[in-house]
Design a protein around this motif. Structure first.
Motif, PDB file in Angstrom:
ATOM      1  N   TYR A 156       1.063  -1.268  -0.123  1.00 64.50           N
ATOM      2  CA  TYR A 156      -0.048  -0.010  -0.039  1.00 64.50           C
ATOM      3  C   TYR A 156       0.785   1.348   0.028  1.00 64.50           C
ATOM      4  O   TYR A 156       2.205   1.183   0.477  1.00 64.50           O
ATOM      5  N   LEU A 157       0.259   2.312  -0.684  1.00 66.95           N
ATOM      6  CA  LEU A 157       0.834   3.608  -0.658  1.00 66.95           C
ATOM      7  C   LEU A 157      -0.234   4.730  -0.051  1.00 66.95           C
ATOM      8  O   LEU A 157      -0.924   4.913  -1.043  1.00 66.95           O
ATOM      9  N   GLN A 158       0.166   5.033   1.187  1.00 60.97           N
ATOM     10  CA  GLN A 158      -0.939   6.210   1.888  1.00 60.97           C
ATOM     11  C   GLN A 158      -0.169   7.298   1.421  1.00 60.97           C
ATOM     12  O   GLN A 158       0.938   7.618   2.045  1.00 60.97           O
ATOM     13  N   MET A 159      -0.963   8.304   0.617  1.00 60.34           N
ATOM     14  CA  MET A 159      -0.212   9.525   0.114  1.00 60.34           C
ATOM     15  C   MET A 159      -1.177  10.564   0.939  1.00 60.34           C
ATOM     16  O   MET A 159      -2.469  10.716   0.495  1.00 60.34           O
ATOM     17  N   ASN A 160      -0.790  11.474   1.703  1.00 56.78           N
ATOM     18  CA  ASN A 160      -1.196  12.374   2.493  1.00 56.78           C
ATOM     19  C   ASN A 160      -0.903  13.890   2.026  1.00 56.78           C
ATOM     20  O   ASN A 160       0.520  13.863   1.473  1.00 56.78           O
ATOM     21  N   ASN A 161      -1.390  14.777   1.963  1.00 60.48           N
ATOM     22  CA  ASN A 161      -0.852  16.416   1.969  1.00 60.48           C
ATOM     23  C   ASN A 161      -0.378  16.297   0.320  1.00 60.48           C
ATOM     24  O   ASN A 161       0.544  16.770   0.157  1.00 60.48           O
ATOM     25  N   LEU A 162      -1.332  15.687  -0.706  1.00 59.51           N
ATOM     26  CA  LEU A 162      -0.821  16.035  -1.864  1.00 59.51           C
ATOM     27  C   LEU A 162      -0.652  17.186  -2.661  1.00 59.51           C
ATOM     28  O   LEU A 162      -1.412  17.890  -2.215  1.00 59.51           O
ATOM     29  N   LYS A 163       0.327  17.291  -3.562  1.00 62.29           N
ATOM     30  CA  LYS A 163       0.501  18.497  -4.132  1.00 62.29           C
ATOM     31  C   LYS A 163       0.561  18.237  -5.636  1.00 62.29           C
ATOM     32  O   LYS A 163       0.447  17.044  -6.096  1.00 62.29           O
ATOM     33  N   PRO A 164       0.248  19.288  -6.320  1.00 56.77           N
ATOM     34  CA  PRO A 164       0.098  19.127  -7.906  1.00 56.77           C
ATOM     35  C   PRO A 164       1.356  18.485  -8.434  1.00 56.77           C
ATOM     36  O   PRO A 164       1.337  17.583  -9.509  1.00 56.77           O
ATOM     37  N   GLU A 165       2.546  18.619  -7.845  1.00 57.96           N
ATOM     38  CA  GLU A 165       3.683  18.169  -8.359  1.00 57.96           C
ATOM     39  C   GLU A 165       3.755  16.757  -8.197  1.00 57.96           C
ATOM     40  O   GLU A 165       4.808  15.823  -8.496  1.00 57.96           O
ATOM     41  N   ASP A 166       2.917  16.036  -7.547  1.00 63.23           N
ATOM     42  CA  ASP A 166       2.690  14.502  -7.390  1.00 63.23           C
ATOM     43  C   ASP A 166       1.878  13.975  -8.237  1.00 63.23           C
ATOM     44  O   ASP A 166       1.746  12.647  -8.586  1.00 63.23           O
ATOM     45  N   THR A 167       1.524  14.831  -9.094  1.00 61.63           N
ATOM     46  CA  THR A 167       0.747  14.293 -10.434  1.00 61.63           C
ATOM     47  C   THR A 167       1.673  13.435 -11.443  1.00 61.63           C
ATOM     48  O   THR A 167       2.507  13.928 -11.874  1.00 61.63           O
ATOM     49  N   ALA A 168       1.383  12.158 -11.343  1.00 61.68           N
ATOM     50  CA  ALA A 168       2.261  11.289 -12.111  1.00 61.68           C
ATOM     51  C   ALA A 168       1.449   9.917 -12.356  1.00 61.68           C
ATOM     52  O   ALA A 168       0.444   9.584 -11.838  1.00 61.68           O
ATOM     53  N   VAL A 169       1.947   8.991 -13.285  1.00 61.44           N
ATOM     54  CA  VAL A 169       1.437   7.487 -13.252  1.00 61.44           C
ATOM     55  C   VAL A 169       2.233   6.778 -12.278  1.00 61.44           C
ATOM     56  O   VAL A 169       3.829   6.781 -12.310  1.00 61.44           O
ATOM     57  N   TYR A 170       1.698   6.054 -11.392  1.00 68.14           N
ATOM     58  CA  TYR A 170       2.301   5.429 -10.074  1.00 68.14           C
ATOM     59  C   TYR A 170       2.377   3.934 -10.416  1.00 68.14           C
ATOM     60  O   TYR A 170       1.487   3.460 -10.748  1.00 68.14           O
ATOM     61  N   TYR A 171       3.601   3.206 -10.277  1.00 67.18           N
ATOM     62  CA  TYR A 171       3.722   1.980 -10.839  1.00 67.18           C
ATOM     63  C   TYR A 171       4.223   1.356  -9.491  1.00 67.18           C
ATOM     64  O   TYR A 171       5.186   1.777  -8.772  1.00 67.18           O
ATOM     65  N   CYS A 172       3.766   0.149  -9.385  1.00 68.62           N
ATOM     66  CA  CYS A 172       4.196  -0.801  -8.359  1.00 68.62           C
ATOM     67  C   CYS A 172       5.256  -1.859  -8.968  1.00 68.62           C
ATOM     68  O   CYS A 172       5.229  -2.013 -10.214  1.00 68.62           O
ATOM     69  N   ASN A 173       6.372  -1.993  -8.151  1.00 68.93           N
ATOM     70  CA  ASN A 173       7.527  -3.059  -8.751  1.00 68.93           C
ATOM     71  C   ASN A 173       7.822  -3.865  -7.449  1.00 68.93           C
ATOM     72  O   ASN A 173       7.803  -3.617  -6.259  1.00 68.93           O
ATOM     73  N   SER A 174       8.205  -5.221  -7.924  1.00 66.29           N
ATOM     74  CA  SER A 174       8.295  -6.314  -6.924  1.00 66.29           C
ATOM     75  C   SER A 174       9.300  -7.149  -7.420  1.00 66.29           C
ATOM     76  O   SER A 174       9.248  -7.603  -8.601  1.00 66.29           O
ATOM     77  N   ASP A 175      10.313  -7.767  -6.428  1.00 67.67           N
ATOM     78  CA  ASP A 175      10.920  -8.884  -6.749  1.00 67.67           C
ATOM     79  C   ASP A 175      10.345 -10.177  -5.972  1.00 67.67           C
ATOM     80  O   ASP A 175       9.826 -10.026  -4.908  1.00 67.67           O
ATOM     81  N   VAL A 176      10.186 -11.240  -6.939  1.00 70.35           N
ATOM     82  CA  VAL A 176       9.301 -12.190  -6.455  1.00 70.35           C
ATOM     83  C   VAL A 176      10.037 -13.484  -6.825  1.00 70.35           C
ATOM     84  O   VAL A 176      10.725 -13.671  -7.868  1.00 70.35           O
ATOM     85  N   TRP A 177      10.042 -14.488  -5.773  1.00 72.59           N
ATOM     86  CA  TRP A 177      10.734 -15.746  -6.050  1.00 72.59           C
ATOM     87  C   TRP A 177       9.462 -16.644  -6.778  1.00 72.59           C
ATOM     88  O   TRP A 177       8.438 -16.534  -6.079  1.00 72.59           O
ATOM     89  N   LEU A 178       9.750 -16.966  -7.920  1.00 74.97           N
ATOM     90  CA  LEU A 178       8.826 -17.896  -8.462  1.00 74.97           C
ATOM     91  C   LEU A 178       8.846 -19.353  -8.079  1.00 74.97           C
ATOM     92  O   LEU A 178       9.770 -19.918  -7.258  1.00 74.97           O
ATOM     93  N   LEU A 179       7.831 -20.131  -8.036  1.00 69.47           N
ATOM     94  CA  LEU A 179       7.548 -21.609  -7.575  1.00 69.47           C
ATOM     95  C   LEU A 179       8.408 -22.590  -8.264  1.00 69.47           C
ATOM     96  O   LEU A 179       9.161 -23.166  -7.544  1.00 69.47           O
ATOM     97  N   SER A 180       8.516 -22.396  -9.656  1.00 68.26           N
ATOM     98  CA  SER A 180       9.192 -23.456 -10.175  1.00 68.26           C
ATOM     99  C   SER A 180       9.260 -22.945 -11.920  1.00 68.26           C
ATOM    100  O   SER A 180       8.337 -22.665 -12.472  1.00 68.26           O
ATOM    101  N   PRO A 181      10.404 -22.625 -12.256  1.00 68.20           N
ATOM    102  CA  PRO A 181      11.922 -22.927 -11.482  1.00 68.20           C
ATOM    103  C   PRO A 181      12.005 -21.821 -10.503  1.00 68.20           C
ATOM    104  O   PRO A 181      11.419 -20.782 -10.646  1.00 68.20           O
ATOM    105  N   ARG A 182      12.626 -22.126  -9.552  1.00 69.99           N
ATOM    106  CA  ARG A 182      12.779 -21.216  -8.309  1.00 69.99           C
ATOM    107  C   ARG A 182      13.700 -20.073  -8.636  1.00 69.99           C
ATOM    108  O   ARG A 182      14.828 -20.229  -8.440  1.00 69.99           O
ATOM    109  N   ASN A 183      13.227 -19.137  -9.453  1.00 68.03           N
ATOM    110  CA  ASN A 183      14.005 -18.024  -9.887  1.00 68.03           C
ATOM    111  C   ASN A 183      13.586 -16.478  -9.331  1.00 68.03           C
ATOM    112  O   ASN A 183      12.307 -16.522  -8.955  1.00 68.03           O
ATOM    113  N   LEU A 184      14.391 -15.694  -8.850  1.00 67.33           N
ATOM    114  CA  LEU A 184      13.973 -14.337  -8.547  1.00 67.33           C
ATOM    115  C   LEU A 184      13.850 -13.320  -9.734  1.00 67.33           C
ATOM    116  O   LEU A 184      14.987 -13.255 -10.507  1.00 67.33           O
ATOM    117  N   ARG A 185      12.497 -12.998 -10.014  1.00 68.16           N
ATOM    118  CA  ARG A 185      12.447 -12.047 -11.096  1.00 68.16           C
ATOM    119  C   ARG A 185      11.783 -10.662 -10.717  1.00 68.16           C
ATOM    120  O   ARG A 185      11.241 -10.593  -9.419  1.00 68.16           O
TER     121      ARG A 185
END
Length: 121
Positions: free
Chosen positions: A79-108
């Motif tokens: 989650y990202l709780q954003m308070n006191n937002l400003k016009p300069e916060d206007t943007a497209v926000y992207y989630c990013n994550s490092d994930v261990w896969l089940l099989s094969p067990r790789n970090l992607r």
């Protein structure tokens, strides 16, 4: 296959608040770092905040004190709780994550599709 699905963006007035959510799903063994980035028009993506699976947190300087990142490991959600937002916060926000896969067990590394946040009166 792994998907990151974001929600919670929208239009808000200056000084207002929004909460973004991002849920990871698919053939996942474990989720390591979960983070948020944002992209302004014509610019590369900038780091906003990150949290690892031990709860260690980092923020970009320009959001410290206004944004709060958290996660629910059981739900594989950040989650990202954003308070006191400003016009300069206007943007497209992207989630990013490092994930261990089940099989094969790789970090992607994966990105969500992005969610628009617009701060305007």
């Amino acid at each position: 296959q792994v998907q990151l699905v974001e929600s919670g963006g929208g239009l808000v007035q200056p000084g207002g608040s929004l909460r973004l959510s991002c849920t990871a799903s698919g053939s996942i063994s474990a989720v390591e770092i979960m983070a948020w980035y944002r992209q302004f028009p014509g610019r590369q993506r900038d780091f906003v905040a990150r949290i690892d699976n031990s709860g260690n947190i980092n923020y970009a300087e320009d959001v410290k004190g206004r944004f709060t990142i958290s996660r629910d490991n059981a739900k594989k959600t950040v989650y990202l709780q954003m308070n006191n937002l400003k016009p300069e916060d206007t943007a497209v926000y992207y989630c990013n994550s490092d994930v261990w896969l089940l099989s094969p067990r790789n970090l992607r590394n994966y990105w969500g599709q992005g969610t628009q946040v617009t701060v305007s009166s």
